[in-house]
Design a protein around this motif. Structure first.
Motif, PDB file in Angstrom:
ATOM      1  N   PHE A  15       0.855  -1.181   0.000  1.00 48.37           N
ATOM      2  CA  PHE A  15       0.000   0.000   0.000  1.00 48.37           C
ATOM      3  C   PHE A  15       0.894   1.234   0.000  1.00 48.37           C
ATOM      4  O   PHE A  15       1.669   1.443   0.951  1.00 48.37           O
ATOM      5  N   GLY A  48      -6.803   3.307  -6.002  1.00 48.57           N
ATOM      6  CA  GLY A  48      -7.971   3.534  -5.164  1.00 48.57           C
ATOM      7  C   GLY A  48      -8.591   4.904  -5.412  1.00 48.57           C
ATOM      8  O   GLY A  48      -7.907   5.856  -5.766  1.00 48.57           O
ATOM      9  N   GLY A  51      -8.818   6.992   0.214  1.00 50.12           N
ATOM     10  CA  GLY A  51      -8.162   6.273   1.293  1.00 50.12           C
ATOM     11  C   GLY A  51      -7.396   7.205   2.207  1.00 50.12           C
ATOM     12  O   GLY A  51      -7.273   8.400   1.940  1.00 50.12           O
ATOM     13  N   GLY A  53      -4.009   6.890   5.348  1.00 48.84           N
ATOM     14  CA  GLY A  53      -3.025   6.009   5.959  1.00 48.84           C
ATOM     15  C   GLY A  53      -2.503   6.577   7.258  1.00 48.84           C
ATOM     16  O   GLY A  53      -3.229   7.247   8.003  1.00 48.84           O
ATOM     17  N   THR A  60      -8.398  11.605  -2.084  1.00 47.71           N
ATOM     18  CA  THR A  60      -9.635  11.329  -2.805  1.00 47.71           C
ATOM     19  C   THR A  60      -9.557  11.799  -4.248  1.00 47.71           C
ATOM     20  O   THR A  60      -8.736  12.648  -4.578  1.00 47.71           O
ATOM     21  N   PRO A  71      -4.398   6.505  -3.329  1.00 47.92           N
ATOM     22  CA  PRO A  71      -3.803   5.266  -2.830  1.00 47.92           C
ATOM     23  C   PRO A  71      -3.629   4.243  -3.953  1.00 47.92           C
ATOM     24  O   PRO A  71      -4.456   4.143  -4.853  1.00 47.92           O
TER      25      PRO A  71
END
Length: 115
Positions: A15, A48, A51, A53, A60, A71
């Motif tokens: 990730f 993604g 997300g 972290g 976004t 992400p």
């Protein structure tokens, strides 16, 4: 070269953010190319839509905003031995992010067997 994956394998997930780099190139590209160079069975990069972290900063792809460090997840499935051998290389490429491992059962890899 035909790659074989045992029925019992390991899924490596990495990730990272879209803006993460390895020198002048995107980190995801460096990881995938290194996995290919080391003859791992395959790698896929997933992007993604949203997300967060460690920093808790929300990333976004909303319509009114340009994408900001979205992400990414890199997935690699291979034998436990080959994944474990790749981990030191991955560690040398990454400065931040999350790496997970899980055991998986491979049902099919490549074209179906001929009857």
């Amino acid at each position: 070269m035909i790659m074989e994956i045992p029925k019992e394998a390991v899924l490596l997930r990495v990730f990272i953010g879209e803006d993460d780099r390895d020198g002048n190139r995107p980190l995801y590209e460096a990881i995938v190319l290194k996995a290919r160079e080391l003859h791992l069975a395959g790698a896929t990069v997933l992007r993604g839509a949203m997300g967060f972290g460690h920093s808790s900063r929300l990333h976004t792809a909303k319509i009114l905003r340009l994408s900001e460090d979205l992400p990414l997840i890199i997935e690699i499935v291979d034998s436990e031995e080959k994944i474990n051998a790749f981990l030191p290389t991955l560690d040398g490429l990454m400065t931040s992010g999350l790496v997970t491992l899980e055991k998986v059962k491979v049902l099919q890899y490549g074209p179906p067997a001929k009857s």
